[in-house]
Scaffold this motif. Structure first.
Motif, PDB file in Angstrom:
ATOM      1  N   GLU A  61      48.084  53.493  52.801  1.00 46.44           N
ATOM      2  CA  GLU A  61      49.300  52.951  52.201  1.00 46.44           C
ATOM      3  C   GLU A  61      50.554  53.533  52.822  1.00 46.44           C
ATOM      4  OE1 GLU A  61      49.589  52.893  47.938  1.00 46.44           O
ATOM      5  OE2 GLU A  61      47.415  52.962  47.724  1.00 46.44           O
ATOM      6  N   ARG A  85      55.038  48.877  55.028  1.00 47.79           N
ATOM      7  CA  ARG A  85      55.218  47.537  54.487  1.00 47.79           C
ATOM      8  C   ARG A  85      55.143  46.495  55.590  1.00 47.79           C
ATOM      9  NH1 ARG A  85      56.920  46.695  49.325  1.00 47.79           N
ATOM     10  NH2 ARG A  85      57.366  48.566  48.102  1.00 47.79           N
ATOM     11  N   GLU A  88      54.774  39.058  54.407  1.00 40.73           N
ATOM     12  CA  GLU A  88      53.693  38.092  54.223  1.00 40.73           C
ATOM     13  C   GLU A  88      54.246  36.853  53.526  1.00 40.73           C
ATOM     14  OE1 GLU A  88      50.673  38.479  55.287  1.00 40.73           O
ATOM     15  OE2 GLU A  88      50.389  40.632  55.566  1.00 40.73           O
ATOM     16  N   THR A 119      47.883  36.458  43.730  1.00 35.15           N
ATOM     17  CA  THR A 119      47.839  37.574  44.684  1.00 35.15           C
ATOM     18  C   THR A 119      48.867  38.656  44.396  1.00 35.15           C
ATOM     19  OG1 THR A 119      47.676  38.088  47.037  1.00 35.15           O
ATOM     20  CG2 THR A 119      49.456  36.606  46.384  1.00 35.15           C
ATOM     21  N   GLY A 120      49.839  38.396  43.507  1.00 31.28           N
ATOM     22  CA  GLY A 120      50.791  39.442  43.190  1.00 31.28           C
ATOM     23  C   GLY A 120      52.067  38.901  42.578  1.00 31.28           C
ATOM     24  N   VAL A 176      55.337  43.564  51.429  1.00 24.89           N
ATOM     25  CA  VAL A 176      54.287  44.176  50.620  1.00 24.89           C
ATOM     26  C   VAL A 176      53.753  45.414  51.330  1.00 24.89           C
ATOM     27  CG1 VAL A 176      53.601  41.987  49.571  1.00 24.89           C
ATOM     28  CG2 VAL A 176      52.480  42.739  51.662  1.00 24.89           C
ATOM     29  N   ARG A 180      45.609  47.201  47.875  1.00 25.08           N
ATOM     30  CA  ARG A 180      44.982  46.002  47.314  1.00 25.08           C
ATOM     31  C   ARG A 180      44.208  46.364  46.053  1.00 25.08           C
ATOM     32  NH1 ARG A 180      48.036  44.433  50.487  1.00 25.08           N
ATOM     33  NH2 ARG A 180      47.756  42.931  52.193  1.00 25.08           N
ATOM     34  N   TRP A 186      47.581  41.928  45.859  1.00 22.92           N
ATOM     35  CA  TRP A 186      48.506  43.023  46.122  1.00 22.92           C
ATOM     36  C   TRP A 186      48.661  43.866  44.876  1.00 22.92           C
ATOM     37  CZ3 TRP A 186      51.990  38.608  48.114  1.00 22.92           C
ATOM     38  CH2 TRP A 186      51.562  38.212  49.396  1.00 22.92           C
ATOM     39  N   ARG A 187      48.388  45.160  44.992  1.00 23.33           N
ATOM     40  CA  ARG A 187      48.416  46.040  43.823  1.00 23.33           C
ATOM     41  C   ARG A 187      49.835  46.297  43.335  1.00 23.33           C
ATOM     42  NH1 ARG A 187      45.500  51.742  44.348  1.00 23.33           N
ATOM     43  NH2 ARG A 187      43.757  50.332  44.728  1.00 23.33           N
ATOM     44  N   ALA A 190      55.821  42.923  45.137  1.00 24.95           N
ATOM     45  CA  ALA A 190      56.353  42.573  46.458  1.00 24.95           C
ATOM     46  C   ALA A 190      57.864  42.356  46.361  1.00 24.95           C
ATOM     47  CB  ALA A 190      55.678  41.300  46.973  1.00 24.95           C
TER      48      ALA A 190
END
Length: 209
Positions: A61, A85, A88, A119-120, A176, A180, A186-187, A190
């Protein structure tokens, strides 16, 4: 593991980090610790740190950093963090907040079966950005692929968001980090970078990539 605060009944919080780190390395050398216990790598060499920042494909990360002379201070932020980062593309499937100026956007990507997967979520949008995005959204309708879904207020939380579904046609570019969740989303939230009316939903990379 990257720090040790108590060892063999001794409080180490007043020790400088360099001394605590040495104690932690000795602990791993002398004790057969196994997963999930892992000694986090550490360096004072800038070139090595820059090389580690290229390991995003392995799930890195970013980097944490701390002054070697500092003790541990409870309830104080003594560590800094630099996150890697990337930008995306994702599809807006819903939003939170008022329709005239959404507060956050819920993002999705299609998987290989054609299903729109969550996804986030974005961080809170500035009001000007929220109003600009609002003008490009249309209501989702009863056939929306997320009808009946619930979305967590934050990663690992049981609280759910109050969302408004929209037609999944608007593509946005977001920044992002590489973290994950268990299913590939995405945890962390974003950051909205820009709206991409020039990109179709079908051109967005598939979920999990």
């Amino acid at each position: 593991m990257f720090d040790v605060l108590h060892l063999d009944g001794t409080d180490l919080t007043a020790w400088p980090y360099a001394r605590r780190r040495a104690a932690l390395e000795t602990l791993f050398a002398d004790t057969p610790l196994r997963a999930p216990f892992t000694l986090c790598p550490s360096t004072t060499d800038p070139a090595t740190a820059r090389e580690w920042l290229t390991w995003t494909a392995a799930g890195l990360e970013g980097l944490c950093f701390k002054r070697l002379t500092e003790p541990y201070r409870p309830a104080a932020r003594g560590w800094g963090k630099y996150k890697v980062r990337a930008t995306e593309d994702a599809i807006v499937g819903a939003f939170t907040g008022p329709a005239a100026a959404p507060r956050t956007l819920l993002l999705g990507r299609y998987d290989t079966t054609g299903r729109l997967r969550f996804t986030g979520r974005t961080t809170t949008l500035p009001q000007t950005a929220g109003r600009a995005v609002a003008a490009l959204l249309t209501p989702g309708g009863p056939a929306h692929p997320w009808t009946g879904w619930t979305f967590p207020a934050r990663w690992g939380s049981r609280d759910v968001l109050d969302v408004t579904l929209v037609h999944p046609q608007l593509v946005v570019e977001v920044a992002v980090d590489v973290a994950r969740d268990a299913v590939g989303g995405w945890r962390h939230p974003a950051r909205l970078h820009r709206v991409r009316p020039d990109v179709s939903p079908e051109a967005v990379p598939p979920f999990g990539t």
